[in-house]
Design an enzyme around this catalytic site. Structure first.
Site, mmCIF file in Angstrom:
data_model
loop_
_atom_site.group_PDB
_atom_site.id
_atom_site.type_symbol
_atom_site.label_atom_id
_atom_site.label_comp_id
_atom_site.label_asym_id
_atom_site.label_seq_id
_atom_site.Cartn_x
_atom_site.Cartn_y
_atom_site.Cartn_z
ATOM 1 N N THR A 138 0.855 -1.185 0.000
ATOM 2 C CA THR A 138 0.000 0.000 0.000
ATOM 3 C C THR A 138 0.892 1.236 0.000
ATOM 4 O OG1 THR A 138 -2.035 0.968 0.876
ATOM 5 C CG2 THR A 138 -0.396 0.303 2.514
ATOM 6 N N CYS A 140 -2.670 7.663 8.132
ATOM 7 C CA CYS A 140 -3.282 6.341 8.030
ATOM 8 C C CYS A 140 -2.314 5.280 8.567
ATOM 9 C CB CYS A 140 -3.600 6.006 6.576
ATOM 10 S SG CYS A 140 -4.738 7.145 5.793
ATOM 11 N N HIS A 147 -5.525 -0.730 4.997
ATOM 12 C CA HIS A 147 -5.022 0.656 5.017
ATOM 13 C C HIS A 147 -6.121 1.513 5.660
ATOM 14 C CE1 HIS A 147 -3.074 4.113 2.452
ATOM 15 N NE2 HIS A 147 -3.760 4.644 3.445
#
Lengths: 166, 217
Positions: free
Chosen positions: A27, A33, A50
């Protein structure tokens, strides 16, 4: 015999997916995040979520992507792995992200979202009794991460830093 | 169509036009200020307004993995939101060279990093100040700027900061995007940057009310 070519499974923002060796899962651009990897080192399979927000009760509307929140993402990932025959007690975790990208002195709680995401992820993993084997969290820089279920290594790339492996 | 997971099911062409005009006016003023500062002609691209998934927001800025220099400003007042000015590191370097008078072609490696940061912060101040003032005048809303922040990092890590507020009510974002470009002919793309404006969810109603185009409810 079919030779399987190695693929990189990509996971978008607020999303999740599962990969098995020889594939890797990746990711990009984690800021506040957090990337959560749940893996089974024997079956060489890993799930990656994520997440953007700590808690699905923050949702002001129903029916949104569940992988966006730490609680629902981890729950769904655990169950998705169970569905393919991986028991929760076998799972281990590695986590990365939760940076504070801009040092705002604002009273706005949303600006502290990185640290809040990290706290939430840790406490939820604890409630599932999934041990965190390694982490690279906090700080002020973004991260792109890639997990290799074969080696169980998590590669972390940041701007102006050498690649880190945890 | 997407009522269950978005806050903008009731947007029509009129509302889109208003948002486009906001991007147009804001970036137009920013272009004029930059033009004055550099004493060069600055062109503005036709603004785009799109409703996209969060991943597509990153794609619009070159992909989550791309390294960019970004100036971020939180907007306070009547219609809060987040604003970003995004440029590639080479474009940022070129801007610093222009502003500090470092000769072209000399890679820019000699520029004092502190000087470079303050030049870019100044760029941020000027551009976002001009953008916001124009928006304020146009909508008659009180929009107060906060101190702009500068970061050089991955697109995904930077722009997601502006999506956090939004992500509580939607899986999609309205992107009001405009580009600035300096130079003519061969010199084109000498300095190019993009504005991204993400009004907070509740701000749309205020903007549309102020502009007299509130839809339905």
């Amino acid at each position: 015999m079919v030779i399987k070519t190695k693929q990189v499974i990509r996971v978008g923002i607020g999303d999740m997916n599962i990969a098995s060796s020889p594939d890797t899962i990746r990711t990009s651009g984690l800021g506040s995040c957090v990337g959560i990897i749940l893996y089974d080192d024997v079956k060489k399979t890993a799930g990656l979520a994520h997440i953007m927000l700590p808690d699905s009760t923050l949702a002001k509307k129903q029916g949104m992507k569940r992988a966006k929140y730490a609680d629902t993402a981890i729950y769904d990932l655990v169950h998705a792995l169970k569905d393919i025959g991986i028991s929760t007690y076998r799972l281990k975790a590695k986590i990365a992200g939760g940076a504070q990208m801009f040092q705002l002195s604002s009273s706005n709680d949303m600006m502290r979202i990185g640290p809040r995401n990290i706290e939430a992820v840790k406490s939820i993993l604890l409630s599932f009794r999934i041990p965190i084997m390694a982490e690279d969290v906090g700080g002020t820089t973004g991260r792109t991460i890639e997990f290799d279920p074969a080696s169980c290594e998590l590669h972390i790339r940041s701007v102006n830093k050498r690649e880190k492996v945890i | 169509m997407c009522e269950e997971n978005s806050f903008h099911g009731n947007f029509g062409p009129v509302q889109f036009d208003v948002l486009k005009e906001i991007g147009n006016i804001g970036a137009g003023h920013a272009a004029t200020s930059l033009s004055t500062l550099l004493n060069e002609k600055i062109e503005m691209h036709v603004p785009g307004v799109e409703i996209v998934d969060f991943d597509e927001v990153m794609e619009l800025a070159g992909g989550a993995d791309k390294e960019v220099v970004s100036i971020y400003q939180r907007i306070g007042g009547d219609a809060p939101g987040s604003m970003f000015f995004v440029l590639t590191p080479p474009h940022a370097d070129r801007f610093v060279q222009r502003l500090t008078g470092t000769p072209q072609g000399e890679t820019g490696a000699e520029i004092d990093p502190e000087m470079s940061i303050s030049a870019l912060q100044e760029l941020g101040n000027i551009l976002s100040g001009a953008y916001l003032t124009a928006l304020s005048d146009f909508t008659k809303l009180d929009l107060s700027p906060t101190v702009p922040f500068l970061a050089q990092d991955l697109v995904g890590a930077i722009l997601s900061v502006g999506l956090i507020e939004l992500s509580q009510v939607s899986d999609q974002a309205i992107v009001i995007k405009t580009s600035l470009m300096e130079g003519e002919g061969d010199q084109k793309e000498f300095i190019e940057g993009q504005f991204f404006l993400f009004p907070d969810p509740l701000s749309y109603k205020k903007i549309f009310t102020a502009m007299g185009v509130l839809h339905g409810d």
